[in-house]
Design an enzyme around this catalytic site. Structure first.
Site, PDB file in Angstrom:
ATOM      1  N   ASP A 239       0.848  -1.193   0.000  1.00  0.00           N
ATOM      2  CA  ASP A 239       0.000   0.000   0.000  1.00  0.00           C
ATOM      3  C   ASP A 239       0.887   1.247   0.000  1.00  0.00           C
ATOM      4  O   ASP A 239       2.079   1.189   0.282  1.00  0.00           O
ATOM      5  CB  ASP A 239      -0.957  -0.006   1.199  1.00  0.00           C
TER       6      ASP A 239
HETATM    7  C1  BGC Z   1      -5.063   3.312   0.162  1.00  0.00           C
HETATM    8  C2  BGC Z   1      -5.513   2.239  -0.804  1.00  0.00           C
HETATM    9  C3  BGC Z   1      -5.432   2.761  -2.218  1.00  0.00           C
HETATM   10  C4  BGC Z   1      -4.029   3.245  -2.497  1.00  0.00           C
HETATM   11  C5  BGC Z   1      -3.846   3.777  -3.902  1.00  0.00           C
HETATM   12  C6  BGC Z   1      -3.721   3.902  -0.248  1.00  0.00           C
HETATM   13  O1  BGC Z   1      -3.367   4.976   0.549  1.00  0.00           O
HETATM   14  O2  BGC Z   1      -4.978   2.780   1.461  1.00  0.00           O
HETATM   15  O3  BGC Z   1      -6.817   1.825  -0.497  1.00  0.00           O
HETATM   16  O4  BGC Z   1      -5.800   1.759  -3.112  1.00  0.00           O
HETATM   17  O5  BGC Z   1      -3.709   4.288  -1.593  1.00  0.00           O
HETATM   18  O6  BGC Z   1      -4.497   4.975  -4.068  1.00  0.00           O
END
Ligand code: BGC
Length: 757
Positions: free
Chosen positions: A312
């Site tokens: 993430d």
């Molecule tokens: C979030 C995810 C998301 C990713 C890409 C992260 O900060 O927790 O859910 O898919 O960013 O935007």
């Protein structure tokens, strides 16, 4: 008779033949892909492999700083050459500050793919990823659906399937092959700001809705015109932080991890899910991005997950910057790759690749680990179809934002709205009455859509679809301007001008008070308390002094405490975050064009300090010495009223003992004894009366939604087998223990016994 048997046997043989062809067909196509993958992998340099593992934010390729705005949306050729050519980034994702039209997406992604084709040795297409979490929310003009929490409130997996299918179509119309959706987190803490992105607090609902969403989004052929790659997120336990804050520590016994949080992912993998994103934060002290047990042992080995494990946003950097399990970035990269991460979302620059190349060259990360990751990534890319047709030139998308899809959004929004209180038949409101519409969410499309709406935070009003109706506009359209008074209040969206609202209320017959939460995504959605802002509480209290009937309309991503104001209002509607058609849907319910049928997908707390889920244990609930009943939520999980009335008969069970290898049927008759047609969600709970670990008071095991005209009765039947009685015991194993169980459906119960053998 003899002939019939012959025919049956022939049909059996033909089916066996077809089945084996199908199996071989599938195996062949997978084998062919793996042959292509392995042959490509065999000619890749370490640098080229590591590049495939790099997932960058789109702004990393643009002029200006990472978070710059639209007028600087110009490629920076030196960044492009560095990141796409020299380091060969395999994935670019998102944008976040504004939406692009499908044509703009095509232009920008086309530029990226052209660079890769023209300037890289192996010409491996980039895969673009996006967070299209309630429709293709980052594509201008797309259909913005209600959020996942609304889908959960419909208790209708078919809606999750259809919404996901339209989303996939519109994302693909934007030349994008990969969606970071659905959220498979089980939201166990109502304070959590990402509650609205989930299917609520119950494992079975999350599992069933998630399964349907993945089938609609990805199906078994993600390269089809209306399909894309799904990505289940966030592995694991993200919805259960003990503080309720986003990206904060989770402490869970392994039995709870396995029983509550794992099943939706297990089911999704069985459905063919090809990518999983890790949770940001720590699980039992170990950051997910450093957790070998979690990623390699549990996910890849035990669950046999063959797809890509994606980190993430920024979480590898966080291993040293926040979680303090690495002393610098290089060590963080090493730990995460060795733990089993395949693709790294360090979105800003090439540093992940620089470190990983170095680590492989120094022998600190074996090349075999990199090969495993890249093999998974290339497989994903082949499955997506991006190798064959990166710009989707063989397709066009005439049904982008079709009328039918807008109608689907409206229908889902209507079916999600949950009627929590309706005294003196305040609802539906007669169209002859004059109303005051007031409150922070009364005239805002942003409140209806919440976070991830055209922009990441969803706050910016510049990209709103102005043809869509706010609650106010929809009511004005329904009953005419002259019967609607309006008082939004001040410019400060958290406050309303109470005096003005009260003055206007004196001219109205009914007050429609629209409270709620301003849009937010992720960490900025953290709040200090579940109570509503004071200004909103005061508004309702002052309006109540007028003596006019009040309908409370809640537009909010999580359940905010309404204990003090609930007795002051006559009707309560929970609308969650119903999306762009929310204004129309709410109006349809307010005026009786639609009979509400949503049910709460979580427990609505009465007090900020009493936050239990419905499947808590008895000891959570009752203190035997003081005789205190501690479980007094404002509304229970699964609660929701209708404008008609449903009555449940005593359930009938096919046997009073369940044998291990057999099943039981539970039948119940539901009668619509009111005067309107309606839909009812029938929930079946099972309680294990005595177990080796203190059992939860009840567990949802089945649900079905029915539609009944007034005066009609329908029999609903459920089949229960041993799996519906299982839980994870003290040895972390799924078991069903012999003994008595109680089934409850509606307000009725029946017992049965599970035999030893
Ligand atoms: C979030 C995810 C998301 C990713 C890409 C992260 O900060 O927790 O859910 O898919 O960013 O935007």
């Amino acid at each position: 008779m003899k002939n019939q048997k012959g025919i049956v046997f022939l049909v059996f043989l033909i089916s066996l033949f077809l089945l084996s062809c199908k199996k071989d067909g599938l195996k062949d196509s997978d084998q062919i892909i793996y042959e292509k993958v392995d042959s490509l992998l065999s000619v890749m340099s370490t640098e080229e492999k590591v590049g495939q593992m790099l997932n960058l934010g789109f702004p990393a390729l643009l002029q200006g700083d990472f978070y710059s705005m639209r007028d600087t949306l110009i490629f920076d050729t030196s960044k492009v050459n560095l990141l796409l050519v020299k380091y060969g980034a395999g994935c670019i994702q998102n944008l976040g500050n504004f939406p692009l039209t499908p044509q703009e997406w095509r232009y920008y992604i086309g530029y990226i793919q052209d660079i890769v084709q023209e300037k890289t040795r192996l010409k491996i297409p980039v895969i673009y990823g996006i967070d299209a979490v309630h429709g293709a929310n980052y594509t201008a003009g797309s259909v913005m659906f209600p959020h996942q929490i609304n889908l959960a409130a419909t208790f209708e997996p078919e809606w999750a399937y259809e919404v996901a299918e339209v989303t996939a179509y519109e994302v693909k119309a934007s030349t994008t092959f990969w969606n970071y959706s659905p959220v498979l987190d089980v939201a166990r803490h109502p304070l959590w700001g990402r509650m609205y992105e989930t299917f609520g607090e119950d494992t079975y609902v999350v599992q069933e809705m998630g399964r349907a969403m993945i089938a609609g989004m990805q199906g078994n052929n993600p390269s089809a015109q209306n399909k894309i790659l799904a990505c289940g997120k966030h592995f694991l336990g993200y919805g259960a932080s003990y503080s309720g804050k986003d990206r904060s520590p989770v402490i869970l016994p392994e039995a709870i991890i396995r029983q509550i949080h794992l099943p939706p992912f297990q089911k999704a993998i069985d459905e063919g899910l090809l990518s999983i994103m890790l949770a940001a934060g720590t699980l039992n002290g170990v950051p997910s991005h450093a957790d070998h047990w979690l990623i390699t042992q549990l996910l890849k080995e035990e669950l046999s997950f063959k797809g890509v494990v994606l980190g993430d946003w920024g979480e590898i950097d966080n291993l040293y910057a926040v979680h303090k399990v690495a002393s610098d970035e290089r060590e963080a990269v090493k730990i995460s790759v060795l733990a089993g991460i395949d693709m790294c979302m360090e979105p800003y620059d090439e540093s992940f690749a620089v470190h990983l190349i170095d680590l492989v060259n120094d022998g600190e990360v074996p090349e075999s680990r990199v090969n495993d990751a890249v093999r998974r990534i290339l497989y994903l890319k082949y499955k997506s179809g991006v190798f064959e047709d990166p710009m989707l030139k063989d397709y066009d998308y005439p049904d982008f934002a079709s009328e039918e899809s807008h109608v689907l959004s409206l229908q889902v929004a209507r079916e999600s709205i949950t009627l929590l209180k309706n005294e003196k038949e305040t609802l539906p409101i007669s169209e002859d009455l004059k109303v005051l519409v007031t409150g922070v969410s009364s005239n805002s499309l942003n409140y209806l859509n919440g976070g991830w709406s055209r922009t990441w935070s969803g706050e910016d009003t510049s990209y709103n679809d102005t043809e869509k109706l706010t609650i106010l506009k929809a009511i004005q359209k329904e009953i005419g301007l002259s019967k609607v008074f309006f008082s939004q209040g001040t410019d400060n969206t958290e406050e309303v001008d109470i005096e003005e609202a009260v003055n206007k209320a004196t001219h109205a017959d009914v007050i429609i008070a629209c409270i709620g939460e301003k849009p937010a995504a992720e960490k900025p959605s953290d709040i200090e308390e579940l109570d509503l802002p004071d200004a909103q509480i005061s508004l309702i209290k002052e309006l109540a002094k007028t003596g006019k009937p009040i309908v409370l309309v809640m537009v909010q991503g999580r359940p905010r405490i309404i204990r003090e104001i609930e007795p002051l209002v006559d009707a309560v509607l929970m609308t969650y975050l119903p999306g762009n058609e929310g204004g129309r849907a709410i109006t349809d319910v307010l005026y009786g064009n639609f009979n509400p049928c949503g049910k709460l997908p979580y427990t609505y707390p009465r007090f900020s300090g009493s936050l239990w889920t419905y499947d808590h244990t008895l000891s959570d609930e009752r203190d035997i010495h003081f005789k205190l009943n501690g479980f007094t939520p404002q509304y229970e999980f699964g609660f929701g009223l209708s404008y008609t009335k449903f009555e449940y008969s005593e359930p009938k069970i096919s046997a009073d003992t369940l044998q291990v290898h057999k099943d039981l049927t539970v039948e119940v008759q539901i009668s619509n004894t009111g005067s309107k047609a309606g839909r009812e969600v029938v929930l079946l709970f099972i309680s294990d009366e005595v177990a080796s670990i203190s059992p939860s008071v009840k567990q949802l095991r089945k649900f079905k939604k029915i539609e009944l005209p007034a005066g009609h009765t329908q029999t609903v039947s459920f089949t229960i087998d041993i799996h519906d009685l299982m839980f994870v015991n003290g040895d972390n194993e799924w078991v069903a223990e012999p003994g008595y169980y109680t089934v409850s459906v509606g307000d009725k119960e029946i017992r049965f016994y599970l035999d030893k053998d």
